[in-house]
Design a protein around this motif. Structure first.
Motif, short mmCIF file in Angstrom:
data_model
loop_
_atom_site.label_atom_id
_atom_site.label_comp_id
_atom_site.label_asym_id
_atom_site.label_seq_id
_atom_site.Cartn_x
_atom_site.Cartn_y
_atom_site.Cartn_z
N THR A 70 27.10 -26.30 -35.42
CA THR A 70 26.94 -27.74 -35.63
C THR A 70 27.76 -28.13 -36.85
OG1 THR A 70 24.71 -27.64 -34.74
CG2 THR A 70 25.29 -29.60 -36.01
N ALA A 71 28.70 -29.06 -36.65
CA ALA A 71 29.55 -29.53 -37.75
C ALA A 71 28.72 -30.44 -38.65
CB ALA A 71 30.76 -30.28 -37.19
N ARG A 72 29.24 -30.74 -39.81
CA ARG A 72 28.45 -31.53 -40.76
C ARG A 72 28.25 -32.97 -40.31
NH1 ARG A 72 32.08 -32.39 -46.20
NH2 ARG A 72 33.74 -33.57 -45.19
N ASP A 73 29.06 -33.46 -39.36
CA ASP A 73 28.83 -34.81 -38.83
C ASP A 73 27.83 -34.82 -37.67
OD1 ASP A 73 30.35 -33.69 -36.82
OD2 ASP A 73 31.95 -35.19 -36.89
N GLY A 74 27.25 -33.66 -37.35
CA GLY A 74 26.22 -33.56 -36.32
C GLY A 74 26.71 -33.16 -34.95
N ARG A 75 28.02 -33.06 -34.77
CA ARG A 75 28.55 -32.66 -33.46
C ARG A 75 28.30 -31.17 -33.22
NH1 ARG A 75 34.71 -34.57 -33.19
NH2 ARG A 75 34.61 -34.31 -35.43
N VAL A 76 27.89 -30.86 -32.03
CA VAL A 76 27.74 -29.46 -31.64
C VAL A 76 29.07 -29.04 -31.03
CG1 VAL A 76 26.53 -27.82 -30.16
CG2 VAL A 76 25.27 -29.68 -31.27
N VAL A 77 29.64 -27.99 -31.60
CA VAL A 77 30.97 -27.54 -31.18
C VAL A 77 30.84 -26.14 -30.60
CG1 VAL A 77 33.32 -27.04 -31.94
CG2 VAL A 77 32.04 -28.90 -33.01
N ARG A 78 31.44 -25.97 -29.43
CA ARG A 78 31.50 -24.66 -28.78
C ARG A 78 32.97 -24.31 -28.62
NH1 ARG A 78 28.02 -23.75 -23.46
NH2 ARG A 78 26.42 -24.09 -25.04
N PHE A 79 33.31 -23.09 -28.99
CA PHE A 79 34.72 -22.67 -28.86
C PHE A 79 34.79 -21.20 -28.49
CE2 PHE A 79 33.66 -21.71 -33.21
CZ PHE A 79 34.39 -20.57 -33.54
N GLU A 80 35.91 -20.84 -27.91
CA GLU A 80 36.17 -19.47 -27.50
C GLU A 80 37.29 -18.91 -28.38
OE1 GLU A 80 38.39 -17.33 -23.80
OE2 GLU A 80 36.98 -18.94 -23.30
N GLU A 81 37.15 -17.65 -28.74
CA GLU A 81 38.16 -17.01 -29.58
C GLU A 81 38.47 -15.63 -29.02
OE1 GLU A 81 38.81 -17.48 -34.19
OE2 GLU A 81 37.01 -16.34 -33.76
N GLU A 82 39.75 -15.31 -28.98
CA GLU A 82 40.20 -14.02 -28.49
C GLU A 82 40.29 -13.02 -29.64
OE1 GLU A 82 44.03 -14.53 -26.78
OE2 GLU A 82 43.26 -15.36 -24.92
N GLY A 83 40.07 -11.77 -29.30
CA GLY A 83 40.35 -10.69 -30.23
C GLY A 83 39.44 -10.57 -31.42
N GLY A 84 38.21 -11.00 -31.31
CA GLY A 84 37.28 -10.85 -32.41
C GLY A 84 36.77 -9.42 -32.53
N PRO A 85 35.89 -9.19 -33.50
CA PRO A 85 35.38 -7.84 -33.69
C PRO A 85 34.48 -7.40 -32.54
CG PRO A 85 34.29 -9.36 -35.19
CD PRO A 85 35.38 -10.12 -34.50
N ALA A 86 34.60 -6.16 -32.14
CA ALA A 86 33.79 -5.63 -31.04
C ALA A 86 32.33 -5.46 -31.45
CB ALA A 86 34.36 -4.30 -30.56
N THR A 87 32.06 -5.49 -32.75
CA THR A 87 30.68 -5.33 -33.23
C THR A 87 29.88 -6.63 -33.14
OG1 THR A 87 31.44 -5.73 -35.48
CG2 THR A 87 31.27 -3.43 -34.77
N THR A 88 30.55 -7.75 -32.91
CA THR A 88 29.84 -9.02 -32.74
C THR A 88 29.39 -9.13 -31.29
OG1 THR A 88 31.19 -10.08 -34.44
CG2 THR A 88 30.01 -11.52 -32.95
N VAL A 89 28.08 -9.28 -31.10
CA VAL A 89 27.52 -9.34 -29.75
C VAL A 89 26.74 -10.64 -29.58
CG1 VAL A 89 27.40 -6.84 -29.44
CG2 VAL A 89 25.46 -8.04 -30.46
N GLU A 90 26.29 -10.90 -28.38
CA GLU A 90 25.55 -12.12 -28.08
C GLU A 90 24.32 -12.22 -28.98
OE1 GLU A 90 24.70 -12.66 -23.92
OE2 GLU A 90 26.64 -11.79 -23.37
N GLY A 91 24.12 -13.41 -29.55
CA GLY A 91 22.97 -13.64 -30.41
C GLY A 91 23.25 -13.46 -31.90
#
Length: 163
Positions: A70-91
């Motif tokens: 959630t950005a500081r103006d209240g918008r909920v932002v969803r984005f996809e990113e390639e090549g992140g760390p493999a240790t980051t999992v859902e949740g």
């Protein structure tokens, strides 16, 4: 037929320019997100992989993460990113760096300005070499075809005077 030797390198140059623009734009966006100083707590909603290659011996896998914050103006932002760390999992909870605007640009990557600059310069250098090869090919072909006119229908008439 001569046009083929100009059209193909021009198409390759257009592709090189497209990828160069895309790499430069990505660099500016990520840099803007890091330099804005705005951070938010984000959540990893999903991870998935995509594979590509020839299906036999050269298959590559790319890890993707989908984040939401959630950005500081209240918008909920969803984005996809390639090549992140493999240790980051859902949740997982991550720190998201973002830049405000009509279209919010965000990244969950830790700031690494030197790494981002090095990878961008590397991509642009490779694209520059490909562009130089295309331009060099067209110049060389033009010089050779003007020096030795291949397939021209012009013939010189030679008269032989007999005795």
């Amino acid at each position: 037929m001569d046009a083929l030797f100009y059209v193909v390198p021009c198409l390759i140059l257009a592709i090189v320019l497209f990828f160069g623009f895309h790499a430069t734009r990505h660099w500016w966006q990520i840099r803007a997100a890091w330099n804005s100083g705005l951070t938010a707590e984000g959540h990893c909603l999903r991870t998935f992989t995509t594979t590509y290659g020839n299906g036999r011996d050269q298959v590559r896998t790319m890890l993707h993460h989908v984040y939401e914050f959630t950005a500081r103006d209240g918008r909920v932002v969803r984005f996809e990113e390639e090549g992140g760390p493999a240790t980051t999992v859902e949740g997982d909870i991550v720190t998201v760096h973002y830049a405000e605007g009509a279209r919010i640009v965000a990244t969950a990557r830790r700031p690494s300005r030197a790494g981002l600059a090095a990878s961008t310069v590397g991509v642009l250098a490779i694209l520059g070499v490909v562009a130089a090869i295309c331009v060099g090919f067209m110049i060389t072909y033009h010089d050779m075809s003007s020096e030795f006119p291949f397939g021209d229908d012009t013939t010189e008439s030679v008269t032989i005077e007999g005795n």
